[in-house]
Design an enzyme around this catalytic site. Structure first.
Site, PDB file in Angstrom:
ATOM      1  N   ASP A 148       0.847  -1.195   0.000  1.00  0.00           N
ATOM      2  CA  ASP A 148       0.000   0.000   0.000  1.00  0.00           C
ATOM      3  C   ASP A 148       0.878   1.239   0.000  1.00  0.00           C
ATOM      4  OD1 ASP A 148      -1.820   2.074   0.540  1.00  0.00           O
ATOM      5  OD2 ASP A 148      -3.114   0.730   1.689  1.00  0.00           O
ATOM      6  N   LYS A 152      -1.123   9.774   0.150  1.00  0.00           N
ATOM      7  CA  LYS A 152      -1.307  11.097   0.738  1.00  0.00           C
ATOM      8  C   LYS A 152      -0.153  11.383   1.707  1.00  0.00           C
ATOM      9  CE  LYS A 152      -6.352  11.225   0.399  1.00  0.00           C
ATOM     10  NZ  LYS A 152      -7.633  11.370   1.160  1.00  0.00           N
ATOM     11  N   ASP A 184       4.147   0.457  -8.124  1.00  0.00           N
ATOM     12  CA  ASP A 184       3.779   1.278  -9.272  1.00  0.00           C
ATOM     13  C   ASP A 184       3.610   2.734  -8.860  1.00  0.00           C
ATOM     14  OD1 ASP A 184       1.511   0.835  -7.766  1.00  0.00           O
ATOM     15  OD2 ASP A 184       0.178   0.456  -9.471  1.00  0.00           O
ATOM     16  N   THR A 220       0.086  -9.811 -12.680  1.00  0.00           N
ATOM     17  CA  THR A 220      -1.243  -9.925 -12.080  1.00  0.00           C
ATOM     18  C   THR A 220      -2.179  -8.848 -12.618  1.00  0.00           C
ATOM     19  OG1 THR A 220      -0.686  -8.460 -10.231  1.00  0.00           O
ATOM     20  CG2 THR A 220      -0.210 -10.811  -9.950  1.00  0.00           C
ATOM     21  N   PHE A 222      -3.689  -6.718 -10.844  1.00  0.00           N
ATOM     22  CA  PHE A 222      -3.375  -5.486 -10.130  1.00  0.00           C
ATOM     23  C   PHE A 222      -2.286  -4.708 -10.853  1.00  0.00           C
ATOM     24  CE2 PHE A 222      -1.063  -2.958  -7.052  1.00  0.00           C
ATOM     25  CZ  PHE A 222      -2.080  -2.362  -6.319  1.00  0.00           C
ATOM     26  N   GLU A 223      -1.240  -5.410 -11.286  1.00  0.00           N
ATOM     27  CA  GLU A 223      -0.159  -4.744 -12.015  1.00  0.00           C
ATOM     28  C   GLU A 223      -0.647  -4.214 -13.354  1.00  0.00           C
ATOM     29  OE1 GLU A 223       4.341  -5.703 -13.711  1.00  0.00           O
ATOM     30  OE2 GLU A 223       3.372  -7.072 -12.306  1.00  0.00           O
TER      31      GLU A 223
END
Length: 246
Positions: A148, A152, A184, A220, A222-223
């Site tokens: 994660d 912010k 990323d 994946t 997600f990537e």
């Protein structure tokens, strides 16, 4: 007289995740009931739900029933990367560390379908797994793929990779072992690199600005999602040097 209400307990530092306790699907509940006895390592807890009690170290040779290299993935999600790796490398033992029970249930289900027997899972805060559950110098490779980013600025303190974590990882990774990372988020990638370049316990295992994409990391969804919105994937690889005493 009634007993006084106990004071709430808190960790000393922010964790790198938000605990999501949403209901698992019926299929995930069935997977948990059917496979957790085999795949899930029972963890003695401290006060927090995902904590690991100090002094709770397991012996990998006992858990897996053999002596073999150990690869640990932190933040395994639904298990796509580690199931692929464990199913194609039966001579290596794998441990998935995750705090989201639904992801662990999905990992168990898919691992069972693939007939994977060299994988175990632990539901716990990753730094405590490295510090309290696994013996010192027990990990051959530590994988941290797409943690994660807490993008912010006010939340950056929750990021997993910092100076303290580098020391905890160094304790658990054996001399000559590898720490592999990918993200990323450009800012987080640079923070990771700055932290690990400064660590006396790790040295770069790549040349140039970034490491080549680790070929053991499958592509994946997600990537792919990150790539579609224009975020570049950054890999890093560091070797445990054994330069300082634990």
């Amino acid at each position: 007289m009634p007993e006084p209400t106990p004071e709430p307990t808190f960790r000393e530092r922010p964790v790198s995740f938000v605990r999501r306790s949403g209901r698992m699907s019926d299929g995930q509940e069935r997977a948990w009931a059917a496979y957790s006895d085999f795949y899930l390592i029972d963890v003695p807890r401290d006060d927090a739900v995902t904590s690991v009690l100090a002094g709770s170290a397991v012996e990998p040779a006992v858990v897996w029933g053999r002596e073999a290299p150990l690869i640990v993935e932190i933040g395994s999600g639904q298990g796509h990367a580690i199931i692929h790796a464990s199913s194609t490398r039966p001579d290596v033992d794998f441990l998935a560390v995750e705090v989201f029970r639904a992801g662990l249930a999905r990992t168990m289900l898919d691992a069972a379908r693939e007939g994977v027997e060299n994988l175990r899972l632990v539901e716990a805060n990753a730094p405590e797994v490295l510090e309290h559950l696994l013996p010192a110098a027990s990990i051959d490779e530590l994988w941290i793929f797409f943690p994660d980013p807490w993008h912010k600025s006010k939340h950056n303190k929750r990021r997993l990779i910092d100076e303290e974590f580098a020391g905890i990882a160094a304790r658990a990774v054996k001399d000559g072992g590898m720490l592999r990372l990918a993200t990323d988020w450009e800012h987080y990638a640079r923070q990771m690199r700055t932290v690990l370049d400064a660590s006396p316990d790790f040295e770069r295992a790549f040349e140039g600005e970034w490491a080549e994409r680790f070929d053991g990391r499958i592509l994946t969804a997600f990537e792919q999602k990150g790539a579609r919105v224009g975020r570049s994937i950054r890999d890093l690889a560091y070797r445990r040097t054994g330069a300082t005493e634990r």
